[in-house]
Design a protein around this motif. Structure first.
Motif, PDB file in Angstrom:
ATOM      1  N   ASP A   1      69.876  11.712  75.377  1.00  0.00           N
ATOM      2  CA  ASP A   1      70.248  12.710  74.754  1.00  0.00           C
ATOM      3  C   ASP A   1      69.414  13.563  74.181  1.00  0.00           C
ATOM      4  O   ASP A   1      68.362  13.182  72.339  1.00  0.00           O
ATOM      5  CB  ASP A   1      71.233  12.186  73.053  1.00  0.00           C
ATOM      6  N   THR A   2      68.786  15.153  73.789  1.00  0.00           N
ATOM      7  CA  THR A   2      67.454  15.669  74.174  1.00  0.00           C
ATOM      8  C   THR A   2      68.510  16.913  73.191  1.00  0.00           C
ATOM      9  O   THR A   2      67.183  18.017  72.213  1.00  0.00           O
ATOM     10  CB  THR A   2      67.312  16.403  74.410  1.00  0.00           C
ATOM     11  N   THR A   3      69.729  16.848  72.369  1.00  0.00           N
ATOM     12  CA  THR A   3      70.012  17.421  71.332  1.00  0.00           C
ATOM     13  C   THR A   3      69.899  16.419  70.503  1.00  0.00           C
ATOM     14  O   THR A   3      69.549  17.351  68.889  1.00  0.00           O
ATOM     15  CB  THR A   3      71.211  18.197  71.172  1.00  0.00           C
ATOM     16  N   ASN A   4      70.525  15.986  70.226  1.00  0.00           N
ATOM     17  CA  ASN A   4      70.551  14.605  68.775  1.00  0.00           C
ATOM     18  C   ASN A   4      70.249  13.619  68.127  1.00  0.00           C
ATOM     19  O   ASN A   4      70.204  13.132  67.061  1.00  0.00           O
ATOM     20  CB  ASN A   4      72.629  14.007  69.112  1.00  0.00           C
ATOM     21  N   SER A   5      69.599  13.414  69.311  1.00  0.00           N
ATOM     22  CA  SER A   5      67.927  12.167  69.367  1.00  0.00           C
ATOM     23  C   SER A   5      66.796  12.620  69.034  1.00  0.00           C
ATOM     24  O   SER A   5      65.898  13.024  70.160  1.00  0.00           O
ATOM     25  CB  SER A   5      68.757  10.882  70.426  1.00  0.00           C
ATOM     26  N   GLU A   6      66.185  12.721  67.858  1.00  0.00           N
ATOM     27  CA  GLU A   6      64.676  12.998  67.713  1.00  0.00           C
ATOM     28  C   GLU A   6      64.503  12.436  69.062  1.00  0.00           C
ATOM     29  O   GLU A   6      63.428  13.007  69.563  1.00  0.00           O
ATOM     30  CB  GLU A   6      64.323  13.103  66.690  1.00  0.00           C
TER      31      GLU A   6
ATOM     32  N   ARG B   1      64.938  12.831  72.258  1.00  0.00           N
ATOM     33  CA  ARG B   1      64.004  14.412  72.701  1.00  0.00           C
ATOM     34  C   ARG B   1      62.351  14.349  72.941  1.00  0.00           C
ATOM     35  O   ARG B   1      62.285  14.665  73.847  1.00  0.00           O
ATOM     36  CB  ARG B   1      64.470  15.481  72.000  1.00  0.00           C
TER      37      ARG B   1
ATOM     38  N   TRP C   1      62.142  12.116  76.312  1.00  0.00           N
ATOM     39  CA  TRP C   1      62.142  13.308  77.825  1.00  0.00           C
ATOM     40  C   TRP C   1      60.586  14.571  78.133  1.00  0.00           C
ATOM     41  O   TRP C   1      60.778  14.855  79.147  1.00  0.00           O
ATOM     42  CB  TRP C   1      63.152  14.219  77.916  1.00  0.00           C
TER      43      TRP C   1
ATOM     44  N   MET D   1      69.106  22.255  74.997  1.00  0.00           N
ATOM     45  CA  MET D   1      69.144  21.110  75.962  1.00  0.00           C
ATOM     46  C   MET D   1      69.946  20.176  75.880  1.00  0.00           C
ATOM     47  O   MET D   1      70.872  20.425  74.517  1.00  0.00           O
ATOM     48  CB  MET D   1      67.420  20.716  75.778  1.00  0.00           C
ATOM     49  N   ALA D   2      70.774  19.714  76.960  1.00  0.00           N
ATOM     50  CA  ALA D   2      71.486  18.299  76.486  1.00  0.00           C
ATOM     51  C   ALA D   2      71.557  17.332  77.155  1.00  0.00           C
ATOM     52  O   ALA D   2      70.016  16.868  77.373  1.00  0.00           O
ATOM     53  CB  ALA D   2      72.436  18.927  77.822  1.00  0.00           C
ATOM     54  N   ILE D   3      72.078  16.783  78.096  1.00  0.00           N
ATOM     55  CA  ILE D   3      71.957  15.000  77.817  1.00  0.00           C
ATOM     56  C   ILE D   3      71.226  15.465  79.491  1.00  0.00           C
ATOM     57  O   ILE D   3      71.960  16.472  80.012  1.00  0.00           O
ATOM     58  CB  ILE D   3      73.271  14.431  78.239  1.00  0.00           C
ATOM     59  N   GLN D   4      70.032  15.077  79.055  1.00  0.00           N
ATOM     60  CA  GLN D   4      69.318  14.441  80.700  1.00  0.00           C
ATOM     61  C   GLN D   4      69.257  12.730  81.148  1.00  0.00           C
ATOM     62  O   GLN D   4      69.459  12.351  80.623  1.00  0.00           O
ATOM     63  CB  GLN D   4      67.818  14.634  80.656  1.00  0.00           C
TER      64      GLN D   4
END
Length: 465
Positions: free
Chosen positions: A17-22, A25, A28, A1-4
């Motif tokens: 930021d679904t990649t770097n932030s728990e 993610r 979302w 997943m990327a930035i939504q």
């Protein structure tokens, strides 16, 4: 997943930021859940669109906006707090996102029905608590973050457990909820009232310790947001802005009149269903409203309710054999509302024509309003008829609530003086201190029945003479 990304009319671009932030993610993922998606079909302001056509924004958009605002407030917490508390930060951010997940159709209007019929799940706080602690939302939180996390979120929303600075993000005079809906409701209604200088308020938001305890007994202190001395005027505008939303938008006579019709429809519907008279409602047996009337304790049934379900039901109830369901559904669908007679305005004009607001005049106004409402309600009850002749309405809103020692002090606006002391803004601002309570006493009636208005005037004016 990327930035939504979500495009928002208030905050512009809201990113996850679904990649770097728990936490982003998980947020979302929560947004994709069934309980949260239902909020797309629950309008933030209920029937206000009958007055303000642009007020079609939803609890869904508001909740995402609250999450975004909470992230901004959390930056202040991280800057001002003595030590980082990552778990508490995550709890507060999730609480901001899901705080409204339990709202029913037409939001607070549905809660009024719940109070009349003792429907526990019509209370959005009760429903939200159930949805957060159990089911899909709980599974996401407990599995993706840690066991017991869902209960921690629910506890923070209910103000249970130890109070930390992070609670102020979720519940305080400057919480994320209030900061979002003040801007959103004003924008979407098109109102020119309630402008706030949010950037300056946030730039001057600080952290301070206020007294905590039980009643008037101090037992310690708790951290909360406070305003710096340079933002006194901005804080005054904030208090005034929030207050002005009530008489101009939330308590608008047409909106309240529609809510009264809505309440009568649901109360009558529940009566018929519970008395085995479903065939006269115009609804099928498996309709969500019928199922909820039969099983109001079911979370699954309550989750099937939203604004669209009720509007659709009204199209069916127009053909009902029941006069209340048929007539009032037609009135709401086609905006043929009852006329409003403003009891308080009429009595105030006659008791205090020059608005002197002296104690004797104010006391007489209160006495006459209370007595007139009681007599109107008695007149309504005296005639044995299914169709209500009148619908009475009473409400009030304090411009600024003050509390004694305790957690209630986090609900005050505390101002830091030039000398470093914390005082309530009501002590610092003559403007805030001079504001009076807004009260309304109204009666709604069918204007096709001219003798109804004559009887209303006879009762109301009779209290003054």
């Amino acid at each position: 997943m990327a930035i939504q990304r979500v495009r928002d009319p208030v905050h512009n671009l809201i990113q996850f930021d679904t990649t770097n932030s728990e936490i982003e993610r998980v947020a979302w993922k929560l947004i994709q859940s069934r309980p949260f998606q239902r909020l797309r079909r629950v309008k933030q302001l209920g029937f206000s669109e009958l007055v303000y056509p642009g007020a079609t924004h939803t609890r869904f958009a508001h909740s995402i906006g609250v999450f975004h605002t909470a992230r901004n407030l959390m930056n202040i917490v991280q800057e001002k707090a003595p030590e980082k508390q990552e778990t508490s930060e995550k709890i507060a951010l999730v609480a901001a996102l899901v705080h409204d997940v339990g709202h029913g159709p037409f939001s607070h209007a549905f809660e009024a029905v719940g109070e009349r019929l003792n429907l526990k799940l019509a209370d959005h706080e009760v429903m939200s608590d159930e949805l957060i602690r159990n089911g899909e939302i709980a599974e996401i939180l407990n599995n993706d973050i840690m066991s017991g996390f869902a209960s921690n979120v629910a506890n923070m929303i209910k103000k249970e457990g130890r109070i930390t600075l992070h609670n102020s993000v979720v519940s305080s005079q400057f919480d994320a909820d209030r900061l979002d809906y003040m801007q959103r409701d004003r924008l979407m209604t098109g109102s020119q009232h309630s402008v706030i200088d949010l950037a300056w308020l946030l730039a001057n938001l600080d952290v301070g310790q206020v007294a905590a305890g039980i009643d008037e007994t101090k037992v310690g202190s708790i951290p909360t947001f406070v305003i710096g001395p340079k933002a006194i005027q901005a804080a005054e505008a904030y208090v005034l802005g929030l207050f002005q939303l009530y008489p101009t938008i939330y308590f608008h006579k047409a909106t309240r009149g529609a809510e009264k019709l809505f309440s009568e429809i649901l109360v009558r519907l529940f009566y018929l269903v519970r008395n085995g008279d479903i065939q006269n409602t115009g609804l099928p047996k498996n309709h969500p409203l019928v199922r909820f009337a039969n099983d109001p304790e079911s979370i699954e049934t309550a989750l099937s309710l939203d604004d669209a379900v009720v509007w659709g039901a009204m199209h069916l109830m127009i053909d009902s054999e029941d006069p209340v369901l048929s007539s009032f559904s037609d009135r709401l669908l086609n905006r043929k509302l009852f006329k409003c007679f403003d009891i308080r305005a009429e009595i105030t004009h006659r008791c205090d024509p020059h608005n002197s607001r002296d104690p004797d005049s104010l006391a007489k106004i209160e006495k006459c309003c209370a007595s007139a409402v009681l007599k109107l309600q008695e007149w309504q009850k005296n005639e044995d008829r299914i169709m209500p002749r009148i619908l009475t309405d009473q409400a009030e809103r304090r411009p600024y609530k003050t509390n004694g020692v305790g957690n209630g002090q986090t609900e005050q606006i505390n101002v830091r003086t030039d000398g470093g002391e914390l005082i309530d803004i009501k002590q610092r601002s003559e403007i805030v201190n001079s504001l009076s309570v807004f009260k309304l006493n109204r009666v709604y009636y069918d204007d096709s029945q001219k003798h109804y208005l004559e009887e209303i005037q006879k009762i109301v004016y009779g209290e003054i003479d």
